[in-house]
Design a protein around this motif. Structure first.
Motif, mmCIF file in Angstrom:
data_model
loop_
_atom_site.group_PDB
_atom_site.id
_atom_site.type_symbol
_atom_site.label_atom_id
_atom_site.label_comp_id
_atom_site.label_asym_id
_atom_site.label_seq_id
_atom_site.Cartn_x
_atom_site.Cartn_y
_atom_site.Cartn_z
ATOM 1 N N ALA A 1 0.841 -1.201 0.000
ATOM 2 C CA ALA A 1 0.000 0.000 0.000
ATOM 3 C C ALA A 1 0.869 1.242 0.000
ATOM 4 C CB ALA A 1 -0.918 0.005 1.218
ATOM 5 N N ILE A 2 0.423 2.270 -0.642
ATOM 6 C CA ILE A 2 1.149 3.536 -0.703
ATOM 7 C C ILE A 2 0.805 4.328 0.547
ATOM 8 C CG2 ILE A 2 1.536 5.632 -2.021
ATOM 9 C CD1 ILE A 2 0.699 4.132 -4.507
ATOM 10 N N SER A 3 1.736 4.418 1.467
ATOM 11 C CA SER A 3 1.485 5.122 2.724
ATOM 12 C C SER A 3 1.786 6.604 2.564
ATOM 13 C CB SER A 3 2.363 4.526 3.826
ATOM 14 O OG SER A 3 3.730 4.612 3.465
ATOM 15 N N PRO A 4 1.167 7.458 3.386
ATOM 16 C CA PRO A 4 1.446 8.895 3.280
ATOM 17 C C PRO A 4 2.910 9.204 3.515
ATOM 18 C CG PRO A 4 -0.524 8.474 4.604
ATOM 19 C CD PRO A 4 0.127 7.164 4.375
ATOM 20 N N THR A 5 3.578 8.440 4.443
ATOM 21 C CA THR A 5 4.992 8.648 4.714
ATOM 22 C C THR A 5 5.812 7.752 3.808
ATOM 23 O OG1 THR A 5 4.479 9.133 6.999
ATOM 24 C CG2 THR A 5 6.774 8.603 6.483
ATOM 25 N N PRO A 6 6.649 8.299 2.952
ATOM 26 C CA PRO A 6 7.409 7.473 2.029
ATOM 27 C C PRO A 6 8.292 6.475 2.774
ATOM 28 C CG PRO A 6 7.538 9.801 1.432
ATOM 29 C CD PRO A 6 6.918 9.741 2.774
ATOM 30 N N GLN A 7 8.337 5.222 2.289
ATOM 31 C CA GLN A 7 9.200 4.213 2.872
ATOM 32 C C GLN A 7 10.626 4.408 2.396
ATOM 33 O OE1 GLN A 7 6.722 0.914 1.387
ATOM 34 N NE2 GLN A 7 6.798 0.137 3.495
ATOM 35 N N HIS A 8 11.538 3.763 3.118
ATOM 36 C CA HIS A 8 12.917 3.762 2.671
ATOM 37 C C HIS A 8 12.984 3.027 1.337
ATOM 38 C CE1 HIS A 8 17.200 2.692 2.521
ATOM 39 N NE2 HIS A 8 17.383 3.769 3.277
ATOM 40 N N PRO A 9 13.729 3.518 0.364
ATOM 41 C CA PRO A 9 13.747 2.875 -0.963
ATOM 42 C C PRO A 9 14.101 1.395 -0.904
ATOM 43 C CG PRO A 9 14.803 5.024 -1.058
ATOM 44 C CD PRO A 9 14.514 4.776 0.376
ATOM 45 N N GLN A 10 15.084 1.039 -0.056
ATOM 46 C CA GLN A 10 15.480 -0.370 0.012
ATOM 47 C C GLN A 10 14.362 -1.237 0.580
ATOM 48 O OE1 GLN A 10 18.796 -1.662 -1.067
ATOM 49 N NE2 GLN A 10 17.236 -3.250 -1.224
ATOM 50 N N GLU A 11 13.662 -0.737 1.603
ATOM 51 C CA GLU A 11 12.557 -1.499 2.178
ATOM 52 C C GLU A 11 11.434 -1.684 1.156
ATOM 53 O OE1 GLU A 11 11.312 0.520 5.647
ATOM 54 O OE2 GLU A 11 13.141 0.143 6.794
ATOM 55 N N LEU A 12 11.149 -0.615 0.413
ATOM 56 C CA LEU A 12 10.093 -0.714 -0.598
ATOM 57 C C LEU A 12 10.480 -1.690 -1.702
ATOM 58 C CD1 LEU A 12 7.381 0.246 -1.663
ATOM 59 C CD2 LEU A 12 8.551 2.173 -2.745
ATOM 60 N N LEU A 13 11.733 -1.632 -2.142
ATOM 61 C CA LEU A 13 12.178 -2.546 -3.187
ATOM 62 C C LEU A 13 12.196 -3.991 -2.685
ATOM 63 C CD1 LEU A 13 15.078 -0.543 -4.874
ATOM 64 C CD2 LEU A 13 12.858 -1.110 -5.842
ATOM 65 N N LEU B 1 25.847 -18.492 4.081
ATOM 66 C CA LEU B 1 24.559 -17.988 3.610
ATOM 67 C C LEU B 1 24.745 -16.574 3.086
ATOM 68 C CD1 LEU B 1 21.528 -18.426 3.272
ATOM 69 C CD2 LEU B 1 21.200 -17.455 5.563
ATOM 70 N N TRP B 2 24.396 -16.380 1.848
ATOM 71 C CA TRP B 2 24.547 -15.078 1.192
ATOM 72 C C TRP B 2 23.178 -14.513 0.857
ATOM 73 C CZ3 TRP B 2 29.489 -13.063 0.326
ATOM 74 C CH2 TRP B 2 30.545 -13.933 0.514
ATOM 75 N N VAL B 3 23.078 -13.199 0.870
ATOM 76 C CA VAL B 3 21.856 -12.500 0.494
ATOM 77 C C VAL B 3 22.224 -11.380 -0.469
ATOM 78 C CG1 VAL B 3 21.905 -10.874 2.435
ATOM 79 C CG2 VAL B 3 19.735 -11.410 1.307
ATOM 80 N N GLN B 4 21.377 -11.147 -1.431
ATOM 81 C CA GLN B 4 21.623 -10.107 -2.430
ATOM 82 C C GLN B 4 20.332 -9.329 -2.646
ATOM 83 O OE1 GLN B 4 22.897 -11.542 -6.286
ATOM 84 N NE2 GLN B 4 24.183 -9.731 -6.638
ATOM 85 N N GLU B 5 20.353 -8.076 -2.285
ATOM 86 C CA GLU B 5 19.167 -7.242 -2.396
ATOM 87 C C GLU B 5 19.157 -6.514 -3.738
ATOM 88 O OE1 GLU B 5 19.540 -4.710 1.010
ATOM 89 O OE2 GLU B 5 18.382 -6.069 2.290
ATOM 90 N N VAL B 6 17.959 -6.083 -4.121
ATOM 91 C CA VAL B 6 17.825 -5.316 -5.361
ATOM 92 C C VAL B 6 18.494 -3.961 -5.186
ATOM 93 C CG1 VAL B 6 16.178 -4.292 -6.960
ATOM 94 C CG2 VAL B 6 15.694 -6.502 -5.932
ATOM 95 N N SER B 7 19.154 -3.536 -6.217
ATOM 96 C CA SER B 7 19.903 -2.284 -6.147
ATOM 97 C C SER B 7 18.968 -1.082 -6.075
ATOM 98 C CB SER B 7 20.816 -2.159 -7.364
ATOM 99 O OG SER B 7 21.462 -0.903 -7.388
ATOM 100 N N THR B 8 19.394 -0.077 -5.297
ATOM 101 C CA THR B 8 18.634 1.183 -5.196
ATOM 102 C C THR B 8 19.272 2.285 -6.039
ATOM 103 O OG1 THR B 8 19.906 1.793 -3.215
ATOM 104 C CG2 THR B 8 17.803 0.624 -2.890
ATOM 105 N N ALA B 9 20.239 1.920 -6.874
ATOM 106 C CA ALA B 9 20.931 2.928 -7.679
ATOM 107 C C ALA B 9 19.992 3.477 -8.749
ATOM 108 C CB ALA B 9 22.163 2.310 -8.331
#
Length: 246
Positions: free
Chosen positions: A45-57, A72-80
């Motif tokens: 949901a689109i909240s009035p307060t913008p989320q952190h880009p990494q959390e949203l992605l 154990l490795w983890v790779q998150e989507v880039s925020t660039a």
């Protein structure tokens, strides 16, 4: 499990979460808590307060995790942020992957579908980094397309199952009809044999009756001839007697 294959979706550098048998730090526990399965169909949901880009992605495009050498490795989507040059490179990379993986140009092709899906996810990532609301709207469009495609696949599979079921029923019906035809052919042969026997009996009876009739006619003719001779003799005797008295 080996590292995941190359993807058109842009990821950040992989981060080590923990080693087997070791307890991760607070930051590692937070990273390990990242969901490994895709999020539900309903977009965040689109909240009035913008989320952190990494959390949203991470909510839109979950990080990928794998285990390699007991790590154990983890790779998150880039925020660039992406430039026009990045979009051109994405198109070139898409064309190159399509050619390298020998994706079919027309018709159904899982390879082509997977590559275009990765490309769409990358466009969603690029758009979300610039405008979260636009990215979420693109996510809704992607999920709706996937739902529509799944519905068509279900309908196609149902039609295939229906066709196979009808074909099996037709084969079973064909076998039953062939069995029925064989039974009728056998019954016809039996009836023809009985008809032949009855005809032979009729011909024998007819021949016997003809012979009996001929014998009866001959006997009757002989009796008539005998009676005529006897009558003629009696007539002659009677005339002789009459002539003698006169």
């Amino acid at each position: 499990m080996a590292a995941p294959p190359e993807s058109l979706l842009r990821y950040s550098a992989p981060a080590l979460i923990s080693r087997r048998g070791e307890k991760g730090s607070a930051g590692a526990r937070s990273a390990k808590g990242t969901p490994r399965q895709p999020p539900p169909r309903t977009p965040p949901a689109i909240s009035p307060t913008p989320q952190h880009p990494q959390e949203l992605l991470n909510a839109i495009l979950p990080p990928r995790e794998w285990e390699e050498a007991q790590k154990l490795w983890v790779q998150e989507v880039s925020t660039a942020h992406s430039t026009r040059r990045d979009v051109v490179l994405l198109q070139e990379q898409l064309d190159r992957q399509l050619q390298q993986q020998q994706a079919r140009e027309t018709g159904l092709c899982p390879v082509r579908r997977e590559l275009y899906s990765q490309c769409f996810d990358e466009l969603i990532r690029q758009t979300t980094v610039s405008c979260a609301e636009r990215g979420l709207l693109l996510l809704r469009v992607r999920d709706e397309l996937q739902l529509t495609l799944a519905a068509y696949q279900t309908l196609y599979q149902s039609s295939v199952d229906f066709g196979v079921r009808k074909a099996l029923e037709a084969e079973q019906g064909k076998a039953l009809m062939e069995k029925r035809i064989a039974e009728l052919e056998e019954e016809r042969s039996e009836l023809e044999r009985q008809v032949g026997e009855e005809k032979a009996k009729c011909e024998a009876i007819e021949k016997q009756e003809n012979e009996r009739r001929e014998i009866e006619e001959k006997k009757h003719s002989e009796e008539v001839l005998f009676l005529k001779r006897a009558n003629q003799q009696l007539k002659t005797q009677l005339e002789s007697i009459i002539a003698a008295k006169s």
